[in-house]
Design a protein around this motif. Structure first.
Motif, short mmCIF file in Angstrom:
data_model
loop_
_atom_site.label_atom_id
_atom_site.label_comp_id
_atom_site.label_asym_id
_atom_site.label_seq_id
_atom_site.Cartn_x
_atom_site.Cartn_y
_atom_site.Cartn_z
N SER A 103 7.04 39.15 2.62
CA SER A 103 7.47 37.93 3.31
C SER A 103 8.84 38.07 3.96
O SER A 103 9.42 37.08 4.40
CB SER A 103 7.48 36.75 2.34
N ALA A 256 5.92 31.39 2.60
CA ALA A 256 6.73 31.89 1.49
C ALA A 256 8.21 31.69 1.78
O ALA A 256 9.01 31.43 0.88
CB ALA A 256 6.44 33.38 1.25
N TYR A 268 7.14 32.40 7.40
CA TYR A 268 6.45 33.67 7.17
C TYR A 268 5.76 33.60 5.82
O TYR A 268 6.34 33.15 4.83
CB TYR A 268 7.45 34.84 7.19
N LEU A 270 2.65 35.95 3.52
CA LEU A 270 2.54 37.30 2.97
C LEU A 270 1.93 38.21 4.03
O LEU A 270 0.72 38.45 4.06
CB LEU A 270 1.70 37.29 1.69
#
Length: 449
Positions: A103, A256, A268, A270
């Protein structure tokens, strides 16, 4: 699509190609895993590019690597909370976890040491790791979003070590082949665009280099085409086949970290970029390498996605173009809702449905078409979540406040559902039912004026 829709889409592409002075630009709209429309402007070797013309896709490569990492997680080979040192010892950022690297929250520097990797031939991992120093950790792991190509170089090495083959071979076998992305390669093979830079003050171009990035290749090496990326876009939207469980891809699409450099419109997950545009929440990734820009985005809610590829170093708003194509398609031809029809469900679930109360607040429990449960306030705002079955009378929260929490159905001596226990919250058929184990107990005098 309708001629008016196709013209609106082509006009958007034509405007971007002309205004951005792109040597070539090809794009497509995808819905329900099919290409509904594709169009192109400009030329590749004096011909109009098509769905099979290869372009370098840059950082979209990262998302493909992330899928293999998540497969390893789902197999139990690693945990997202594992420090990198557990699997790739010896780096200067080994305390960063796998999840943080996925992330871009590991605090790792944006670029690898030495010369700019995107324009330089790269060595192997031993060459790269020998150049690492304490300067490569820019922030405390977990502190903030800081985009890191170097972090994905390390994730590529992690994949190689746990799979016993190169990151590229793992991606090809576990992602590209199952998704029928046969033209996605490390080096172009067949008709392809050449990477070009356009002079800022004159209508002339300069060829850009395209080296093998070596250990940094997992950050942006691959080439692909609209046809292959249509399959990938559908995958990101949830049509995952046998590659990953849909729940895992949904987890990848969760924010995340967010980019707080301005008003929150980007985040963003994973291995996936998230953007909020015009009320839509889109997932995918952009890519850039010298001479190329790329983007793939999808709205999981409507299953409408877009791919855009161009062979210019700068000047094209590739993300806004892809987002606009999705919006145009949904505005001109919104997807029809699925036709309702009676569902096949376990009739034993019917006794769980209806009105429940969390304290005095009324909630409705419904059965979803896939056999899951939906618990939501009877009216107005509140905590709502969906649940899928774990085993007899136990359910796992999938989203909202109760994501990851367990809902347990407790029954009376006759086997009738009596109360629900959800993360220590007790839901009863009537408000504060004194016969249920309401936390703190219920006043013996009961309700009063």
């Amino acid at each position: 699509m309708l001629p008016t829709t196709e013209f609106a889409l082509l006009r958007r592409v034509a405007t971007e190609q002309a205004g951005g002075r792109a040597p070539s630009l090809v794009a497509a709209v995808i819905r329900d895993a099919s290409i509904l429309w594709s169009g192109a402007r400009g030329f590749v070797d004096d011909a109009t590019p098509d769905e099979f013309t290869l372009y370098r896709i840059g950082s979209i490569t990262k998302s493909l690597v992330a899928v293999v990492v998540m497969r390893l997680r789902d197999e139990g080979r690693l945990d997202l909370n594992d420090p990198l040192d557990k699997h790739v010892p010896g780096t200067t950022f080994g305390d960063a976890t796998v999840g943080q690297l996925l992330s871009h929250a590991g605090g790792v520097g944006s670029e690898s040491p030495g010369t700019w990797w995107e324009r330089s031939p790269g060595g192997d991992w031993s060459d790269l790791s020998a150049e690492l120093s304490g300067e490569d950790l820019k922030h405390r792991p977990g502190r903030r979003f800081h985009y890191s190509n170097l972090g994905y170089g390390a994730l590529g090495e992690l994949v190689a070590r746990l799979r016993g083959r190169s990151w590229l071979d793992a991606v090809r076998a576990e992602v590209l082949d199952p998704l029928a992305m046969s033209r996605t390669t490390a080096q172009p093979n067949g008709p392809h665009a050449r990477g070009l830079a356009v002079h800022p003050f004159a209508d002339v171009v300069l060829p850009e280099p395209a080296y093998d990035a070596g250990a940094m290749a997992p950050a942006g090496q691959l080439w692909s085409c609209v046809r292959d990326l249509a399959n990938w876009t559908a995958f990101v939207g949830g049509r995952t086949g046998e590659v990953l469980h849909p729940d895992t891809v949904a987890e990848m699409r969760e924010a995340a970290v967010i980019d707080d450099s301005g008003p929150w419109t980007a985040g963003y997950g994973l291995g996936l970029q998230l953007v909020r545009v015009g009320g839509k929440r889109l997932a995918g990734h952009t890519g850039s390498m010298p001479g190329f820009l790329a983007c793939t985005l999808i709205d999981p809610a409507t299953q409408t996605g877009a791919v855009a590829l161009t062979n210019t170093t700068s000047g094209v708003g590739i993300l806004s173009l892809a987002a606009d194509l999705i919006s145009l398609a949904d505005e001109h031809e919104p997807p029809l809702p699925q036709q309702w029809r009676p569902a096949r469900i376990d009739k034993a679930l019917l006794e769980l449905t209806g009105l429940w109360h969390w304290g005095p607040a009324p909630y409705h429990l419904r059965i979803l078409p896939n056999g899951w449960l939906d618990l939501a306030p009877a009216g107005g705002p509140g905590r709502a979540s969906r649940f899928r079955p774990l085993d007899h009378d136990r359910w796992l929260g999938l989203d909202g406040y109760y994501a990851g929490e367990t809902l347990t159905v407790h029954r009376d001596t006759a086997g009738t559902p009596h109360h629900l226990d959800l993360a220590t919250f007790v839901f009863t058929r009537t408000p504060y039912d004194p016969s249920a184990p309401v936390p703190g107990g219920v006043d013996e005098a009961g309700w009063r004026a």
